[in-house]
Design a protein around this motif. Structure first.
Motif, PDB file in Angstrom:
ATOM      1  N   ARG A  63       0.985  -1.111   0.012  1.00  0.00           N
ATOM      2  CA  ARG A  63      -0.137   0.045   0.054  1.00  0.00           C
ATOM      3  C   ARG A  63       0.703   1.283   0.189  1.00  0.00           C
ATOM      4  O   ARG A  63       0.604   2.385  -0.716  1.00  0.00           O
ATOM      5  N   GLN A  64       1.882   1.210   0.632  1.00  0.00           N
ATOM      6  CA  GLN A  64       2.845   2.552   0.926  1.00  0.00           C
ATOM      7  C   GLN A  64       3.350   2.622  -0.557  1.00  0.00           C
ATOM      8  O   GLN A  64       3.687   3.675  -0.982  1.00  0.00           O
ATOM      9  N   GLU A  65       4.084   1.349  -0.971  1.00  0.00           N
ATOM     10  CA  GLU A  65       4.519   1.626  -2.365  1.00  0.00           C
ATOM     11  C   GLU A  65       3.692   2.288  -3.388  1.00  0.00           C
ATOM     12  O   GLU A  65       3.859   2.947  -4.310  1.00  0.00           O
ATOM     13  N   ASN A  90       0.875  -0.950 -12.069  1.00  0.00           N
ATOM     14  CA  ASN A  90       0.194  -2.043 -12.483  1.00  0.00           C
ATOM     15  C   ASN A  90       0.476  -3.480 -11.619  1.00  0.00           C
ATOM     16  O   ASN A  90      -0.599  -4.267 -11.370  1.00  0.00           O
ATOM     17  N   GLU A  91       1.740  -3.660 -11.760  1.00  0.00           N
ATOM     18  CA  GLU A  91       2.316  -4.764 -11.178  1.00  0.00           C
ATOM     19  C   GLU A  91       1.981  -4.926  -9.642  1.00  0.00           C
ATOM     20  O   GLU A  91       1.571  -5.932  -9.235  1.00  0.00           O
ATOM     21  N   LYS A  92       2.130  -3.720  -9.126  1.00  0.00           N
ATOM     22  CA  LYS A  92       1.875  -3.822  -7.581  1.00  0.00           C
ATOM     23  C   LYS A  92       0.350  -3.910  -7.329  1.00  0.00           C
ATOM     24  O   LYS A  92       0.093  -4.434  -6.279  1.00  0.00           O
ATOM     25  N   LEU A  93      -0.542  -3.211  -8.086  1.00  0.00           N
ATOM     26  CA  LEU A  93      -1.815  -3.596  -7.806  1.00  0.00           C
ATOM     27  C   LEU A  93      -2.204  -4.914  -8.169  1.00  0.00           C
ATOM     28  O   LEU A  93      -2.932  -5.447  -7.471  1.00  0.00           O
ATOM     29  N   TYR A  96      -1.078  -6.607  -4.934  1.00  0.00           N
ATOM     30  CA  TYR A  96      -1.944  -6.305  -3.862  1.00  0.00           C
ATOM     31  C   TYR A  96      -3.555  -7.085  -3.918  1.00  0.00           C
ATOM     32  O   TYR A  96      -3.958  -7.542  -3.001  1.00  0.00           O
ATOM     33  N   ASN A  97      -3.993  -7.095  -5.073  1.00  0.00           N
ATOM     34  CA  ASN A  97      -5.471  -7.794  -5.293  1.00  0.00           C
ATOM     35  C   ASN A  97      -5.252  -9.081  -5.135  1.00  0.00           C
ATOM     36  O   ASN A  97      -6.156  -9.641  -4.497  1.00  0.00           O
ATOM     37  N   GLN A  98      -4.088  -9.760  -5.387  1.00  0.00           N
ATOM     38  CA  GLN A  98      -3.905 -11.154  -5.139  1.00  0.00           C
ATOM     39  C   GLN A  98      -4.091 -11.259  -3.637  1.00  0.00           C
ATOM     40  O   GLN A  98      -4.586 -12.271  -3.095  1.00  0.00           O
ATOM     41  N   LYS A 102      -6.984 -13.529  -1.214  1.00  0.00           N
ATOM     42  CA  LYS A 102      -6.654 -14.714  -0.520  1.00  0.00           C
ATOM     43  C   LYS A 102      -7.490 -14.506   0.727  1.00  0.00           C
ATOM     44  O   LYS A 102      -7.744 -15.191   1.524  1.00  0.00           O
ATOM     45  N   ARG A 103      -7.475 -13.107   1.314  1.00  0.00           N
ATOM     46  CA  ARG A 103      -8.346 -12.863   2.473  1.00  0.00           C
ATOM     47  C   ARG A 103      -9.966 -12.654   2.068  1.00  0.00           C
ATOM     48  O   ARG A 103     -10.682 -12.406   3.010  1.00  0.00           O
ATOM     49  N   ARG A 104     -10.078 -12.877   1.116  1.00  0.00           N
ATOM     50  CA  ARG A 104     -11.444 -12.462   0.491  1.00  0.00           C
ATOM     51  C   ARG A 104     -11.965 -11.138   0.768  1.00  0.00           C
ATOM     52  O   ARG A 104     -13.171 -10.925   1.196  1.00  0.00           O
ATOM     53  N   LYS A 105     -11.222 -10.113   0.548  1.00  0.00           N
ATOM     54  CA  LYS A 105     -11.637  -8.860   0.852  1.00  0.00           C
ATOM     55  C   LYS A 105     -11.523  -8.205  -0.378  1.00  0.00           C
ATOM     56  O   LYS A 105     -10.806  -8.467  -1.366  1.00  0.00           O
ATOM     57  N   THR A 106     -12.424  -7.249  -0.493  1.00  0.00           N
ATOM     58  CA  THR A 106     -12.744  -6.236  -1.464  1.00  0.00           C
ATOM     59  C   THR A 106     -11.841  -4.933  -1.505  1.00  0.00           C
ATOM     60  O   THR A 106     -11.538  -4.524  -0.307  1.00  0.00           O
ATOM     61  N   THR A 107     -11.222  -4.500  -2.488  1.00  0.00           N
ATOM     62  CA  THR A 107     -10.446  -3.031  -2.350  1.00  0.00           C
ATOM     63  C   THR A 107     -11.266  -2.083  -2.599  1.00  0.00           C
ATOM     64  O   THR A 107     -12.019  -1.918  -3.669  1.00  0.00           O
ATOM     65  N   ASN A 108     -11.428  -1.005  -1.566  1.00  0.00           N
ATOM     66  CA  ASN A 108     -12.279  -0.269  -1.476  1.00  0.00           C
ATOM     67  C   ASN A 108     -11.407   1.067  -2.053  1.00  0.00           C
ATOM     68  O   ASN A 108     -12.045   2.323  -1.903  1.00  0.00           O
ATOM     69  N   SER A 109     -10.126   1.295  -2.178  1.00  0.00           N
ATOM     70  CA  SER A 109      -9.405   2.300  -2.557  1.00  0.00           C
ATOM     71  C   SER A 109      -9.776   2.890  -3.962  1.00  0.00           C
ATOM     72  O   SER A 109     -10.084   2.363  -4.718  1.00  0.00           O
TER      73      SER A 109
END
Length: 124
Positions: A63-65, A90-93, A96-98, A102-109
């Motif tokens: 997230r910091q990166e 894009n690579e970091k995104l 992060y999405n992976q 795994k945690r079954r969380k959606t990204t709300n950012s």
């Protein structure tokens, strides 16, 4: 001792006597203790809470990166460098999405909402 403590102690003793704890996973095996020596004592409880909730150092670092790369893109004037930064973003995104999947969380950012809109526009 208060009344709730007495009741709970009695129930635990009764369950132990009735052998209700014998079939629990890990029964009779040594506990796996975490090494928290590198974490200051006053931060250990917070660390354990975050870890048990599924937040990891890798996620926090990503997230910091992401924020840093996004700031660099906004301030970059060179088109080649901007393209390289977007590729890294894009690579970091994706990474992060992976982690989030795994945690079954959606990204709300807002970062991911903008990214999702861009992908949808390209697919149309």
């Amino acid at each position: 001792m208060d009344m709730f403590q007495i009741i709970s102690e009695d129930r635990i003793k009764k369950a132990y006597e009735d052998s209700e704890f014998d079939n629990l996973p890990g029964y009779g095996k040594p506990m796996k203790l975490e090494d928290l020596a590198g974490i200051p004592e006053e931060l250990r409880m917070a660390y354990k809470l975050l870890k048990n909730a599924g937040y990891t150092q890798e996620e926090s670092g990503l997230r910091q990166e992401l924020m840093t790369i996004e700031d660099l893109i906004n301030k970059c004037d060179d088109s080649k460098e901007r393209a390289n930064l977007k590729k890294r973003l894009n690579e970091k995104l994706l990474r992060y999405n992976q982690l989030m999947s795994k945690r079954r969380k959606t990204t709300n950012s807002s970062i991911f909402k903008n990214y999702e809109v861009k992908i949808q526009n390209k697919l149309k």
